[in-house]
Design an enzyme around this catalytic site. Structure first.
Site, PDB file in Angstrom:
ATOM      1  N   GLU A 363      84.226  31.675  49.119  1.00  0.00           N
ATOM      2  CA  GLU A 363      85.470  30.777  49.086  1.00  0.00           C
ATOM      3  C   GLU A 363      84.955  29.178  48.393  1.00  0.00           C
ATOM      4  O   GLU A 363      83.703  28.987  48.463  1.00  0.00           O
ATOM      5  CB  GLU A 363      85.882  30.640  50.482  1.00  0.00           C
ATOM      6  CG  GLU A 363      84.887  30.317  51.483  1.00  0.00           C
ATOM      7  CD  GLU A 363      85.387  30.230  52.846  1.00  0.00           C
ATOM      8  OE1 GLU A 363      86.495  30.943  53.321  1.00  0.00           O
ATOM      9  OE2 GLU A 363      84.623  29.608  53.755  1.00  0.00           O
ATOM     10  N   CYS A 364      86.092  28.923  47.638  1.00  0.00           N
ATOM     11  CA  CYS A 364      86.104  27.695  46.991  1.00  0.00           C
ATOM     12  C   CYS A 364      84.572  27.496  46.102  1.00  0.00           C
ATOM     13  O   CYS A 364      84.571  28.228  45.167  1.00  0.00           O
ATOM     14  CB  CYS A 364      85.789  26.427  48.095  1.00  0.00           C
ATOM     15  SG  CYS A 364      86.546  24.985  47.271  1.00  0.00           S
ATOM     16  N   GLY A 365      83.575  26.799  46.711  1.00  0.00           N
ATOM     17  CA  GLY A 365      82.369  26.698  45.510  1.00  0.00           C
ATOM     18  C   GLY A 365      81.825  28.203  45.197  1.00  0.00           C
ATOM     19  O   GLY A 365      81.221  28.279  44.336  1.00  0.00           O
ATOM     20  N   TYR A 367      83.452  30.887  45.154  1.00  0.00           N
ATOM     21  CA  TYR A 367      84.517  31.342  44.385  1.00  0.00           C
ATOM     22  C   TYR A 367      84.156  30.886  42.826  1.00  0.00           C
ATOM     23  O   TYR A 367      84.302  31.590  41.746  1.00  0.00           O
ATOM     24  CB  TYR A 367      85.712  30.921  44.634  1.00  0.00           C
ATOM     25  CG  TYR A 367      86.968  31.401  43.850  1.00  0.00           C
ATOM     26  CD1 TYR A 367      86.955  32.744  43.143  1.00  0.00           C
ATOM     27  CD2 TYR A 367      88.139  30.676  43.793  1.00  0.00           C
ATOM     28  CE1 TYR A 367      88.196  33.079  42.385  1.00  0.00           C
ATOM     29  CE2 TYR A 367      89.278  31.011  43.131  1.00  0.00           C
ATOM     30  CZ  TYR A 367      89.499  32.356  42.394  1.00  0.00           C
ATOM     31  OH  TYR A 367      90.492  32.518  41.782  1.00  0.00           O
ATOM     32  N   ALA A 464      88.548  33.146  46.770  1.00  0.00           N
ATOM     33  CA  ALA A 464      89.491  32.455  47.003  1.00  0.00           C
ATOM     34  C   ALA A 464      89.279  30.801  47.163  1.00  0.00           C
ATOM     35  O   ALA A 464      88.093  30.619  47.715  1.00  0.00           O
ATOM     36  CB  ALA A 464      90.562  32.693  47.818  1.00  0.00           C
TER      37      ALA A 464
END
Length: 507
Positions: A363-365, A367, A464
């Site tokens: 997730e985020c970083g 991703y 995501a």
């Protein structure tokens, strides 16, 4: 007690850290909490108290869960200090308390210390406090601390005005002092793990609060708080996470889940290996580049039967060879993109894991690191894992901020199609997929600005931007662990086949 502000920038983080340190220096065990979706302030709490801080969020999780989690985390503490988010009444809704510091103060039956920035004002400070007191009668504003006073005389002036108009004691103050300012950057406060000079700042804030604040009175106010109405979860109930077929609205809390699950078959006890069998392991990247994890997300995975193995890509480490799954959280990979790009052991390990069908959740970083490249703020392009056919580009303008409710568009590592999780987004990067690139979205993501498809899934890969909270849908943790278990079983079956084949050849 809750440390709340009249708004962002009022000084509640400085006050919170100073009070935590002052009370810890007195020998108290202080348990820190942070309202809302924040990873950086809890890192500061942990550094100043010596005990892991926790997040409390009344929108992402149910009230039952929040109260139970608060009680469990506070069970052996002398004092719980809950730092608010934004202003006291700011939350998810425009006209309700949902997700606000005020709602958490009510749910935890905590008195509120209201921090008021009184720069360039005198009696007007009383009008501010009076409005905060009258807006929501259920919230107990027990005391006020005024911040950024010009002088001791200024403090006495606003103290007299507030106490006369509001009947609320003003029990302390802080002067204007640039030495108390905490540096910020594009994702907020500088992570404590990156700073070596935190201790002097904590000590300075504690010293100044001890000089100007009635700490004994604060302890009396906290001690007078009524008991929280919820009950701590019994040990045999605390890890009930395997009710994977249960509708979301039924799984309100761990206690309620315990009443619905079959105790003989589905209660997961907090043992070393749990029902997944010996050795089930999820590798979790954890260092200055990857440090945005809710403590209870990790605990829920452990309760569901996984062992967690932390590793540091920034230290040159790769994926632990015994891993059955990988969890890449958010953080600041763009600040360390060159180091990450140079760690071929890590990047090739990710590629090998993806090729082998190992569950890989990011997730985020995380991703961003799975993409083909990451362009940092200087315009330098760094090659990443290349598992996702996209390129990440940092930009000066914030790309997303706020709560998200995500609905699975397909069956995936965390959810069945149509199931929902809650979380938030906060990032300055954008993910660019080349025209014609194959992409299957993970979620329909709903926020204040509407809904849009988001993320990426392919086989055992799910990634995501949304930082999800597993407690918003308790079966999600068990579903991820089940996917890792299935991978492990397949891996072991292949090894057994290879072993049997080798024996046959020898014979």
């Amino acid at each position: 007690m809750v440390i709340a502000g009249t708004g962002s920038g009022s000084g509640k983080t400085t006050v919170t850290l100073g009070l935590m340190r002052a009370f810890a220096r007195r020998g108290l065990k202080v348990q820190g909490f942070k309202c809302g979706p924040d990873y950086i302030d809890p890192a500061y709490h942990t550094a100043v108290t010596g005990h892991p801080s926790r997040n409390l969020d009344s929108w992402m999780t149910s009230s039952d869960y929040l109260q139970e989690y608060f009680l469990r985390a506070s069970a052996d503490a002398d004092l719980s200090v809950i730092e608010g988010v934004m202003g006291l009444y700011d939350g998810k809704e425009d006209t309700a308390l949902t997700g606000s510091t005020a709602e958490i103060a009510i749910l935890t039956a905590s008195p509120v210390l209201l921090v008021v920035d009184v720069r360039s004002m005198g009696r007007s400070a009383a009008a501010i406090v009076l409005g905060f007191r009258q807006l929501e009668p259920q919230v107990q504003i027990a005391a006020v601390l005024v911040n950024r006073c010009g002088s001791e005389g200024h403090y006495r002036l606003v103290k007299a005005a507030i106490e006369a108009a509001c009947g609320i004691p003003v029990i302390g103050w802080l002067p204007r002092d640039s030495g108390l300012d905490i540096p910020e950057r594009h994702l907020g406060l500088l992570p404590a793990v990156e700073r070596g000079e935190l201790a002097p700042l904590f000590e300075r804030a504690a010293d100044m609060l001890e000089q100007g604040t009635d700490l004994e009175r604060l302890l009396e106010l906290a001690a007078a708080a009524p008991a929280v109405q919820g009950q701590p979860v019994a040990p045999e109930q605390e890890a009930v996470l395997a009710c994977m077929q249960m509708p979301d609205q039924q799984v309100r809390s761990l206690t309620y889940a315990a009443e619905l699950c079959n105790p003989a078959a589905q209660i997961i006890h907090k043992t070393q290996a749990g029902p997944a069998g010996p050795g089930l392991l999820i590798a979790v990247a954890r260092d200055a580049a990857f440090n945005f994890y809710y403590a209870d997300n990790l605990e829920l995975l452990a309760h569901a039967g996984a062992k967690l193995a932390y590793f540091s890509p920034l230290s040159g480490e790769g994926i632990p060879p015994e891993a059955d799954g990988i969890y890449l959280g958010g953080g600041f990979p763009e600040e360390f993109a060159a180091v990450i790009a140079a760690n071929e052991l890590f990047l090739s390990g990710l590629r090998s894991a993806a090729d082998a069908g190992m569950p890989l959740y990011a997730e985020c970083g995380g991703y961003m690191v799975l993409a083909r490249s990451l362009t940092d703020r200087t315009g330098t392009v760094h090659e990443m894992a290349g598992i996702i056919p996209a390129h990440t580009v940092m930009q000066e303008r914030r790309a997303a901020l706020g709560y998200r409710e995500v609905t699975a568009l397909h069956d995936c590592l965390l959810l069945k199609q149509g199931e929902r999780l809650r979380g938030h987004e906060f990032h300055y990067s954008v993910m660019s997929y080349p025209e014609g690139a194959a992409r299957t979205y993970a979620y329909e993501s709903k926020g204040r600005g509407g809904s849009q498809p988001e993320g990426y899934i392919s086989g055992s890969i799910m990634a995501a931007y949304a930082h999800i909270h597993l407690a918003s849908h308790l079966p999600a943790a068990a579903r991820l662990v089940a996917a890792c278990r299935a991978y492990r079983d397949r891996k072991q079956a292949v090894r057994q086949q290879d072993f049997d084949s080798c024996n046959q050849q020898v014979e």
